[in-house]
Design a protein around this motif. Structure first.
Motif, PDB file in Angstrom:
ATOM      1  N   ILE A 179      41.906  41.353  44.761  1.00 28.87           N
ATOM      2  CA  ILE A 179      41.232  40.886  43.543  1.00 28.87           C
ATOM      3  C   ILE A 179      41.388  39.376  43.350  1.00 28.87           C
ATOM      4  CG2 ILE A 179      41.546  43.116  42.387  1.00 28.87           C
ATOM      5  CD1 ILE A 179      43.753  41.808  40.698  1.00 28.87           C
ATOM      6  N   LEU A 180      42.169  38.733  44.206  1.00 26.28           N
ATOM      7  CA  LEU A 180      42.446  37.311  44.022  1.00 26.28           C
ATOM      8  C   LEU A 180      41.309  36.429  44.518  1.00 26.28           C
ATOM      9  CD1 LEU A 180      46.178  37.163  45.172  1.00 26.28           C
ATOM     10  CD2 LEU A 180      45.300  37.320  42.834  1.00 26.28           C
ATOM     11  N   ARG A 181      41.174  35.250  43.897  1.00 23.78           N
ATOM     12  CA  ARG A 181      40.233  34.221  44.338  1.00 23.78           C
ATOM     13  C   ARG A 181      40.939  32.872  44.290  1.00 23.78           C
ATOM     14  NH1 ARG A 181      34.612  36.397  41.459  1.00 23.78           N
ATOM     15  NH2 ARG A 181      34.717  38.424  42.471  1.00 23.78           N
ATOM     16  N   GLU A 182      40.512  31.963  45.139  1.00 14.03           N
ATOM     17  CA  GLU A 182      41.153  30.643  45.191  1.00 14.03           C
ATOM     18  C   GLU A 182      40.094  29.570  45.445  1.00 14.03           C
ATOM     19  OE1 GLU A 182      43.466  27.786  44.756  1.00 14.03           O
ATOM     20  OE2 GLU A 182      44.486  29.716  44.686  1.00 14.03           O
ATOM     21  N   PRO A 183      39.787  28.752  44.451  1.00 16.83           N
ATOM     22  CA  PRO A 183      40.249  28.820  43.056  1.00 16.83           C
ATOM     23  C   PRO A 183      39.350  29.716  42.216  1.00 16.83           C
ATOM     24  CG  PRO A 183      38.875  26.888  43.341  1.00 16.83           C
ATOM     25  CD  PRO A 183      38.939  27.560  44.696  1.00 16.83           C
ATOM     26  N   TYR A 184      39.775  29.978  40.973  1.00 17.90           N
ATOM     27  CA  TYR A 184      38.889  30.592  39.991  1.00 17.90           C
ATOM     28  C   TYR A 184      38.040  29.484  39.384  1.00 17.90           C
ATOM     29  CZ  TYR A 184      41.520  34.950  40.260  1.00 17.90           C
ATOM     30  OH  TYR A 184      42.091  36.121  40.714  1.00 17.90           O
ATOM     31  N   VAL A 185      36.766  29.778  39.141  1.00 19.88           N
ATOM     32  CA  VAL A 185      35.839  28.742  38.671  1.00 19.88           C
ATOM     33  C   VAL A 185      35.388  29.066  37.247  1.00 19.88           C
ATOM     34  CG1 VAL A 185      33.649  27.570  39.092  1.00 19.88           C
ATOM     35  CG2 VAL A 185      35.064  28.286  41.022  1.00 19.88           C
ATOM     36  N   PHE A 186      35.677  28.152  36.309  1.00 17.96           N
ATOM     37  CA  PHE A 186      35.327  28.338  34.905  1.00 17.96           C
ATOM     38  C   PHE A 186      34.244  27.356  34.471  1.00 17.96           C
ATOM     39  CE2 PHE A 186      40.047  29.666  34.272  1.00 17.96           C
ATOM     40  CZ  PHE A 186      39.784  30.900  34.845  1.00 17.96           C
ATOM     41  N   GLU A 187      33.278  27.095  35.342  1.00 20.34           N
ATOM     42  CA  GLU A 187      32.232  26.117  35.010  1.00 20.34           C
ATOM     43  C   GLU A 187      31.379  26.584  33.830  1.00 20.34           C
ATOM     44  OE1 GLU A 187      29.302  28.864  36.382  1.00 20.34           O
ATOM     45  OE2 GLU A 187      31.367  28.571  36.958  1.00 20.34           O
ATOM     46  N   PHE A 188      31.360  27.898  33.568  1.00 20.81           N
ATOM     47  CA  PHE A 188      30.560  28.442  32.466  1.00 20.81           C
ATOM     48  C   PHE A 188      31.086  28.004  31.101  1.00 20.81           C
ATOM     49  CE2 PHE A 188      33.612  31.602  34.026  1.00 20.81           C
ATOM     50  CZ  PHE A 188      34.374  31.849  32.890  1.00 20.81           C
ATOM     51  N   LEU A 189      32.298  27.453  31.040  1.00 20.23           N
ATOM     52  CA  LEU A 189      32.852  26.970  29.773  1.00 20.23           C
ATOM     53  C   LEU A 189      32.253  25.629  29.368  1.00 20.23           C
ATOM     54  CD1 LEU A 189      36.654  27.805  30.252  1.00 20.23           C
ATOM     55  CD2 LEU A 189      34.915  29.151  29.057  1.00 20.23           C
ATOM     56  N   GLY A 190      31.705  24.895  30.354  1.00 21.56           N
ATOM     57  CA  GLY A 190      31.116  23.591  30.055  1.00 21.56           C
ATOM     58  C   GLY A 190      32.136  22.538  29.679  1.00 21.56           C
ATOM     59  N   ILE A 191      33.369  22.656  30.188  1.00 18.76           N
ATOM     60  CA  ILE A 191      34.437  21.702  29.859  1.00 18.76           C
ATOM     61  C   ILE A 191      34.471  20.603  30.918  1.00 18.76           C
ATOM     62  CG2 ILE A 191      36.939  21.415  29.562  1.00 18.76           C
ATOM     63  CD1 ILE A 191      37.009  24.368  28.676  1.00 18.76           C
ATOM     64  N   PRO A 192      34.411  19.330  30.521  1.00 20.28           N
ATOM     65  CA  PRO A 192      34.499  18.240  31.505  1.00 20.28           C
ATOM     66  C   PRO A 192      35.778  18.332  32.321  1.00 20.28           C
ATOM     67  CG  PRO A 192      33.848  17.390  29.354  1.00 20.28           C
ATOM     68  CD  PRO A 192      34.240  18.831  29.151  1.00 20.28           C
ATOM     69  N   GLU A 193      35.695  17.899  33.579  1.00 22.82           N
ATOM     70  CA  GLU A 193      36.797  18.058  34.522  1.00 22.82           C
ATOM     71  C   GLU A 193      38.108  17.458  34.015  1.00 22.82           C
ATOM     72  OE1 GLU A 193      37.936  16.612  39.052  1.00 22.82           O
ATOM     73  OE2 GLU A 193      35.902  16.362  38.304  1.00 22.82           O
ATOM     74  N   ASN A 194      38.055  16.279  33.408  1.00 25.98           N
ATOM     75  CA  ASN A 194      39.289  15.577  33.038  1.00 25.98           C
ATOM     76  C   ASN A 194      39.676  15.753  31.571  1.00 25.98           C
ATOM     77  OD1 ASN A 194      39.642  14.457  35.660  1.00 25.98           O
ATOM     78  ND2 ASN A 194      38.027  12.972  35.193  1.00 25.98           N
ATOM     79  N   LYS A 195      38.987  16.637  30.853  1.00 30.79           N
ATOM     80  CA  LYS A 195      39.312  16.822  29.440  1.00 30.79           C
ATOM     81  C   LYS A 195      40.636  17.564  29.281  1.00 30.79           C
ATOM     82  CE  LYS A 195      37.586  18.584  25.056  1.00 30.79           C
ATOM     83  NZ  LYS A 195      36.477  19.247  24.331  1.00 30.79           N
ATOM     84  N   LYS A 196      41.481  17.060  28.376  1.00 28.31           N
ATOM     85  CA  LYS A 196      42.775  17.685  28.119  1.00 28.31           C
ATOM     86  C   LYS A 196      42.600  18.849  27.151  1.00 28.31           C
ATOM     87  CE  LYS A 196      45.380  14.773  30.470  1.00 28.31           C
ATOM     88  NZ  LYS A 196      46.172  15.202  31.631  1.00 28.31           N
ATOM     89  N   LEU A 197      43.136  20.012  27.524  1.00 29.65           N
ATOM     90  CA  LEU A 197      43.069  21.195  26.675  1.00 29.65           C
ATOM     91  C   LEU A 197      44.460  21.795  26.510  1.00 29.65           C
ATOM     92  CD1 LEU A 197      40.024  23.419  27.763  1.00 29.65           C
ATOM     93  CD2 LEU A 197      40.246  22.092  25.688  1.00 29.65           C
ATOM     94  N   LEU A 198      44.676  22.455  25.389  1.00 33.48           N
ATOM     95  CA  LEU A 198      45.885  23.255  25.227  1.00 33.48           C
ATOM     96  C   LEU A 198      45.630  24.636  25.821  1.00 33.48           C
ATOM     97  CD1 LEU A 198      46.761  22.362  21.509  1.00 33.48           C
ATOM     98  CD2 LEU A 198      47.807  21.420  23.586  1.00 33.48           C
ATOM     99  N   LEU A 210      33.519  36.010  27.438  1.00 37.63           N
ATOM    100  CA  LEU A 210      34.177  37.118  28.136  1.00 37.63           C
ATOM    101  C   LEU A 210      33.315  37.710  29.250  1.00 37.63           C
ATOM    102  CD1 LEU A 210      36.772  38.737  28.242  1.00 37.63           C
ATOM    103  CD2 LEU A 210      35.787  40.331  26.590  1.00 37.63           C
ATOM    104  N   SER A 211      32.020  37.866  29.016  1.00 36.57           N
ATOM    105  CA  SER A 211      31.164  38.477  30.046  1.00 36.57           C
ATOM    106  C   SER A 211      31.150  37.619  31.311  1.00 36.57           C
ATOM    107  CB  SER A 211      29.740  38.671  29.519  1.00 36.57           C
ATOM    108  OG  SER A 211      29.146  37.439  29.170  1.00 36.57           O
ATOM    109  N   HIS A 212      31.108  36.291  31.144  1.00 31.28           N
ATOM    110  CA  HIS A 212      31.159  35.392  32.302  1.00 31.28           C
ATOM    111  C   HIS A 212      32.527  35.461  32.978  1.00 31.28           C
ATOM    112  CE1 HIS A 212      27.787  33.602  30.013  1.00 31.28           C
ATOM    113  NE2 HIS A 212      27.319  33.317  31.209  1.00 31.28           N
ATOM    114  N   PHE A 213      33.575  35.528  32.166  1.00 30.88           N
ATOM    115  CA  PHE A 213      34.933  35.578  32.705  1.00 30.88           C
ATOM    116  C   PHE A 213      35.150  36.857  33.505  1.00 30.88           C
ATOM    117  CE2 PHE A 213      39.727  35.672  31.584  1.00 30.88           C
ATOM    118  CZ  PHE A 213      40.042  35.037  32.766  1.00 30.88           C
ATOM    119  N   LEU A 214      34.664  37.986  33.004  1.00 30.44           N
ATOM    120  CA  LEU A 214      34.804  39.252  33.721  1.00 30.44           C
ATOM    121  C   LEU A 214      34.065  39.200  35.057  1.00 30.44           C
ATOM    122  CD1 LEU A 214      34.400  41.800  30.794  1.00 30.44           C
ATOM    123  CD2 LEU A 214      36.442  41.475  32.186  1.00 30.44           C
ATOM    124  N   MET A 215      32.920  38.547  35.059  1.00 29.58           N
ATOM    125  CA  MET A 215      32.167  38.407  36.305  1.00 29.58           C
ATOM    126  C   MET A 215      32.938  37.569  37.312  1.00 29.58           C
ATOM    127  SD  MET A 215      28.352  36.912  36.819  1.00 29.58           S
ATOM    128  CE  MET A 215      27.695  36.640  38.463  1.00 29.58           C
TER     129      MET A 215
END
Length: 342
Positions: A179-198, A210-215
């Motif tokens: 079930i593993l992937r390398e890397p996991y891709v969260f481009e569907f969030l629309g977050i800039p690459e260098n943006k700092k998040l908590l 969630l539907s995108h994340f499950l996919m």
């Protein structure tokens, strides 16, 4: 009483006829799709054979296809643009040595598949598309995010046997590592690459998509909850970021999100979560719990020592907010394959 009986008969008739209509509609769609794919395959064959016989020469081939497109469109309507005819030609070239799985996939699916050069990769996406019932949009997303390469890299032991298995069987989920992937891709969030998040912000973003994340997680995942509390020694609380259940493996899957590179202490914490779930949460019919730590980066030697000797299924993988460079992934695969002794 008579009215009630009539209502019962009406409902029974309605249900029976609805089932017939639904079943035959599905058959009609299958037949129409099968015929359409077969038609385009044969059109591609005619174009290629005329090229080989010298009837379509390179110097005026484009103009000839343009004129042919106009005549066909005038007679049969849309679907026969010059680009469409070129796709039919390419479709035949890519599938002339193996029968396309007509009826299982739409022409729109094949319009993405025919542009994949590597036969193993193309066969993988074709089978996954059928097994997972991807829409054409979902197929495009998986191709763009290099799912084939990411699955190959996820195990850390890419080899020619694994290439063969993916090409001929798709992704088979038999073991936790599958079930593993390398890397996991969260481009569907629309977050800039260098943006700092908590971590909390990333978690909320993933849940809201969630539907995108499950996919992205893959086959068999069902969402259970987030911030699941674990209480130890009566007053010490810990929280698992995300909890899923994989119905294929029959296992709980715990995911912890980290905003920095992997640290050995993250593994110890996840190992504690997995032990708790194995002892306190999972049922007798469930298999061992799986823990995945998602981080921004990881160092190979550190991981080797941190994960070595663990009896639990605890894994570390990375994630990214943008579609990874396919060439970089291919180079990584080539490095691993070049080490293989034949």
């Amino acid at each position: 009483m008579l009215l009630e009986k009539n209502e019962e008969v009406l409902n029974d008739l309605y249900n029976q006829i609805s089932a017939i209509i639904k079943n035959n509609k599905e058959k009609m769609v299958y037949q129409i799709n099968h015929t359409l794919v077969d038609t385009y395959f044969l059109i591609g064959k005619v174009i290629v054979e005329n090229e080989q016989n010298g009837n379509i020469r390179a110097e005026y081939g484009k103009e000839l296809l343009k004129q042919l497109s106009k005549k066909l469109t005038d007679r049969f309507g849309s679907g026969f643009s010059r680009t469409g005819l070129q796709n039919m030609r390419l479709f035949y070239c890519k599938y002339k040595n193996c029968q396309p799985l007509a009826g299982n996939l739409s022409w729109s699916h094949y319009c993405y598949l025919i542009y994949i050069e590597d036969e193993n990769e193309r066969a993988f996406y074709e089978k996954e598309c059928i097994h997972s019932k991807w829409s054409k949009r979902e197929l495009k997303r998986q191709i763009d995010s290099s799912l084939f390469q990411r699955i190959l890299l996820s195990k850390g032991n890419t080899n020619k046997k694994k290439l063969y298995e993916l090409a001929h069987h798709g992704q088979e989920i038999k073991n936790p590592t599958d079930i593993l992937r390398e890397p996991y891709v969260f481009e569907f969030l629309g977050i800039p690459e260098n943006k700092k998040l908590l971590e909390n912000d990333l978690e909320k973003n993933l849940i809201s998509h969630l539907s995108h994340f499950l996919m992205e997680l893959g086959k068999g995942f069902m969402y259970v909850g987030n911030q699941f509390r674990i209480t130890l020694d009566n007053n010490t609380h810990y929280y698992v970021d995300l909890v899923f259940y994989n119905k294929i493996l029959k296992s709980y899957v715990l995911i912890d999100l980290k905003m920095d590179d992997m640290k050995p202490e993250y593994i110890g914490q996840m190992n504690m979560y997995v032990n708790y779930y194995n002892n306190e949460v999972k049922d007798d019919f469930d298999n061992e719990t799986i823990g995945i730590i998602l981080c921004k980066g990881k160092k190979e030697i550190t991981m080797e020592y941190a994960l070595g000797g663990l009896s639990n299924h605890v894994f570390a993988s990375t994630y990214t907010y943008y579609i990874p460079d396919k060439e970089v992934l291919l180079n990584e695969i080539e490095k691993v394959l070049s080490k293989e002794t034949i």
